[in-house]
Design a protein around this motif. Structure first.
Motif, mmCIF file in Angstrom:
data_model
loop_
_atom_site.group_PDB
_atom_site.id
_atom_site.type_symbol
_atom_site.label_atom_id
_atom_site.label_comp_id
_atom_site.label_asym_id
_atom_site.label_seq_id
_atom_site.Cartn_x
_atom_site.Cartn_y
_atom_site.Cartn_z
ATOM 1 N N PHE A 278 0.834 -1.208 0.000
ATOM 2 C CA PHE A 278 0.000 0.000 0.000
ATOM 3 C C PHE A 278 0.868 1.256 0.000
ATOM 4 C CE2 PHE A 278 -2.354 3.382 2.189
ATOM 5 C CZ PHE A 278 -3.509 3.438 1.413
ATOM 6 N N ASP A 279 1.855 1.306 0.894
ATOM 7 C CA ASP A 279 2.699 2.498 0.998
ATOM 8 C C ASP A 279 3.565 2.688 -0.246
ATOM 9 O OD1 ASP A 279 1.685 3.115 3.483
ATOM 10 O OD2 ASP A 279 3.323 2.170 4.591
ATOM 11 N N ASP A 280 4.124 1.589 -0.754
ATOM 12 C CA ASP A 280 4.997 1.696 -1.925
ATOM 13 C C ASP A 280 4.260 2.226 -3.151
ATOM 14 O OD1 ASP A 280 7.088 0.692 -0.487
ATOM 15 O OD2 ASP A 280 7.119 -1.286 -1.454
ATOM 16 N N ASN A 281 2.960 1.931 -3.226
ATOM 17 C CA ASN A 281 2.194 2.235 -4.437
ATOM 18 C C ASN A 281 1.086 3.255 -4.199
ATOM 19 O OD1 ASN A 281 3.305 0.117 -6.435
ATOM 20 N ND2 ASN A 281 2.875 -1.052 -4.575
ATOM 21 N N ARG A 282 1.231 4.034 -3.145
ATOM 22 C CA ARG A 282 0.172 4.991 -2.778
ATOM 23 C C ARG A 282 -0.145 5.938 -3.946
ATOM 24 N NH1 ARG A 282 -1.793 6.662 2.472
ATOM 25 N NH2 ARG A 282 -3.665 7.865 2.013
ATOM 26 N N GLU A 283 0.886 6.446 -4.591
ATOM 27 C CA GLU A 283 0.657 7.395 -5.692
ATOM 28 C C GLU A 283 -0.064 6.714 -6.852
ATOM 29 O OE1 GLU A 283 3.163 10.425 -8.616
ATOM 30 O OE2 GLU A 283 4.103 9.553 -6.843
ATOM 31 N N LEU A 284 0.344 5.493 -7.183
ATOM 32 C CA LEU A 284 -0.336 4.732 -8.235
ATOM 33 C C LEU A 284 -1.798 4.521 -7.892
ATOM 34 C CD1 LEU A 284 -0.203 2.869 -10.813
ATOM 35 C CD2 LEU A 284 0.230 0.995 -9.214
ATOM 36 N N LEU A 285 -2.060 4.085 -6.662
ATOM 37 C CA LEU A 285 -3.425 3.797 -6.237
ATOM 38 C C LEU A 285 -4.294 5.055 -6.265
ATOM 39 C CD1 LEU A 285 -2.658 1.429 -3.222
ATOM 40 C CD2 LEU A 285 -3.084 0.829 -5.613
ATOM 41 N N GLU A 286 -3.724 6.170 -5.831
ATOM 42 C CA GLU A 286 -4.515 7.396 -5.774
ATOM 43 C C GLU A 286 -4.711 8.035 -7.140
ATOM 44 O OE1 GLU A 286 -2.639 9.767 -2.749
ATOM 45 O OE2 GLU A 286 -3.822 8.791 -1.158
ATOM 46 N N SER A 287 -3.998 7.558 -8.153
ATOM 47 C CA SER A 287 -4.279 8.033 -9.511
ATOM 48 C C SER A 287 -5.612 7.487 -10.002
ATOM 49 C CB SER A 287 -3.164 7.602 -10.470
ATOM 50 O OG SER A 287 -3.204 6.207 -10.738
ATOM 51 N N ALA A 288 -6.074 6.395 -9.389
ATOM 52 C CA ALA A 288 -7.339 5.777 -9.787
ATOM 53 C C ALA A 288 -8.490 6.222 -8.901
ATOM 54 C CB ALA A 288 -7.215 4.259 -9.737
ATOM 55 N N ALA A 289 -8.237 6.365 -7.593
ATOM 56 C CA ALA A 289 -9.314 6.676 -6.653
ATOM 57 C C ALA A 289 -8.707 6.997 -5.298
ATOM 58 C CB ALA A 289 -10.265 5.479 -6.527
ATOM 59 N N ALA A 290 -9.505 7.611 -4.437
ATOM 60 C CA ALA A 290 -9.062 7.804 -3.058
ATOM 61 C C ALA A 290 -8.752 6.443 -2.458
ATOM 62 C CB ALA A 290 -10.155 8.504 -2.251
ATOM 63 N N ALA A 291 -7.644 6.344 -1.738
ATOM 64 C CA ALA A 291 -7.173 5.064 -1.221
ATOM 65 C C ALA A 291 -7.192 5.081 0.300
ATOM 66 C CB ALA A 291 -5.761 4.780 -1.730
#
Length: 289
Positions: A145-158
Motif C-alpha cells: 500500500f505504501d509503496d504504491n500509494r501514488e499509483l493507487l490514488e491516480s485511480a481513486a481515493a485510497a
C-alpha cells in the motif's frame, strides 16, 4: 518519489473496470502492460501507450506491480496459479470482487509463493475511476500500500484498513449491501406508484430527496447500536410492524411482489413475537446477528 513513479505495472483483466484502471495508470506516465484472457480488448490502451501482451506469464514478467481485476475468486486462481513462480518477489494488488475469506485465502496463497499481497474493494463504477468521488478500500500488506500509494490514488481515493486481507472486502460488501437494499427499495416504490399511473422518474425525484433526508439518521443509528440501548419512547418495533403490515397490504393490492418488503416485515414480526415490540427499530441489528 521518482523511483516509485517509474515502477512498472501490469493490469490483468480488461473488463470495463480493468480498462478504466489501466487508463488511469497510463496517465501517471509509468510503464503499463495489459493482459486479457480474451484477446482484442487492449486496442485503445495500446494506442494510449500501454503494452499489450497475449501470454499471462509474459505480462507478469513485464510488471513489478501486478494489478488483478478479474471476474471472481476462481478466475484469479485460474490466471495466477500457473504463473506463481514468476510472481515470486513481486507485489500483487487484487481488485477483483472476492469475499473476505477468499481474500484471506489468496493472502495465504501469496505468502506461500513469496508474493507480497494487497487486497482491495472498489467503491466506484468504471466511469468514476480517476475522478473525484471514486474510492478503493485496501487491506493486507502495508508495504504494498505504501509503496504504491501514488499509483493507487491516480485511480481513486485510497484507504487502508489493516493487515487482515479480508477487511477491505468486508467493508466493501457491507457498503454494497446498503446500496443494493436502497436501490431495491426504490424499485419496489417505483412499482407501487406505477400502479397509479405515475412515472418512475416522478417517483425518483421525490425518493431522492426523501432518502437523502433519512440518511442523516445513520450516525445516530450507529451510536445507538454501539451503545446496545434500544429503549425508545417513539416509533418502536410495534409501531413499525403496523406500518409494514400496511405497506404489504398496499403492495398486494397493487400487484407488487413482496420480495423486497416481505423480509423486512418478517424481521420485525419475529422481534415483536419474541417480546421486543417496545424497543427501537435499531434493535433489528441484533436480530440480523
Amino acid at each position: 518519489m521518482a523511483e516509485i513513479q517509474q515502477t512498472s505495472v501490469t493490469v490483468l483483466g480488461l473488463g470495463a473496470m480493468g480498462k478504466a484502471l489501466a487508463s488511469a495508470f497510463l496517465k501517471t506516465g509509468r510503464p503499463t502492460t495489459v493482459w486479457n484472457r480474451t484477446p482484442g480488448k487492449d486496442a485503445d490502451l495500446v494506442a494510449a501507450g500501454a503494452v499489450g501482451i497475449a501470454a499471462v506469464d509474459e505480462a507478469v514478467r513485464a510488471g513489478e506491480v501486478i494489478v488483478v481485476v478479474l471476474l471472481d475468486h476462481a478466475s484469479v486462481h485460474s490466471a495466477l496459479d500457473p504463473v506463481a513462480e514468476q510472481l515470486s518477489g513481486k507485489q500483487v494488488i487484487n481488485l477483483t470482487s472476492t469475499a473476505p475469506e477468499e481474500a484471506r485465502e489468496l493472502a495465504r496463497w501469496a505468502e506461500r509463493h513469496g508474493i507480497d499481497y494487497l487486497d482491495g474493494g472498489i467503491m466506484a463504477v468504471p466511469p468514476m475511476i480517476g475522478q473525484p468521488g471514486a474510492s478503493i478500500l485496501y487491506s493486507g500488506s502495508r508495504k504494498v500500500f505504501d509503496d504504491n500509494r501514488e499509483l493507487l490514488e491516480s485511480a481513486a481515493a485510497a484507504d487502508y484498513f489493516g493487515d487482515d486481507a479480508g477487511l477491505a472486502s468486508t467493508w466493501d460488501f457491507a457498503l454494497l449491501s446498503n446500496m443494493y437494499a436502497m436501490f431495491a427499495g426504490f424499485l419496489h416504490g417505483a412499482a407501487l406508484v406505477r400502479s397509479t399511473g405515475a412515472s418512475a422518474s416522478a417517483f425518483a425525484e421525490r425518493a431522492t430527496a426523501w432518502v437523502t433526508a433519512m440518511a442523516q439518521l445513520m450516525p445516530e443509528y450507529g451510536r445507538i447500536i454501539d451503545s446496545g440501548d434500544y429503549t425508545t419512547e417513539v416509533q418502536h418495533l410495534a409501531f413499525h410492524k403496523a406500518a409494514l403490515d400496511a405497506i404489504v397490504r398496499a403492495s398486494r393490492d397493487a400487484g407488487v411482489a413482496l420480495d423486497v418488503v416481505g423480509p423486512i416485515k418478517n424481521l420485525i414480526d419475529r422481534q415483536v413475537a419474541d417480546g421486543h415490540g417496545a424497543l427501537a427499530f435499531e434493535r433489528t441489528f441484533e436480530e440480523l446477528r
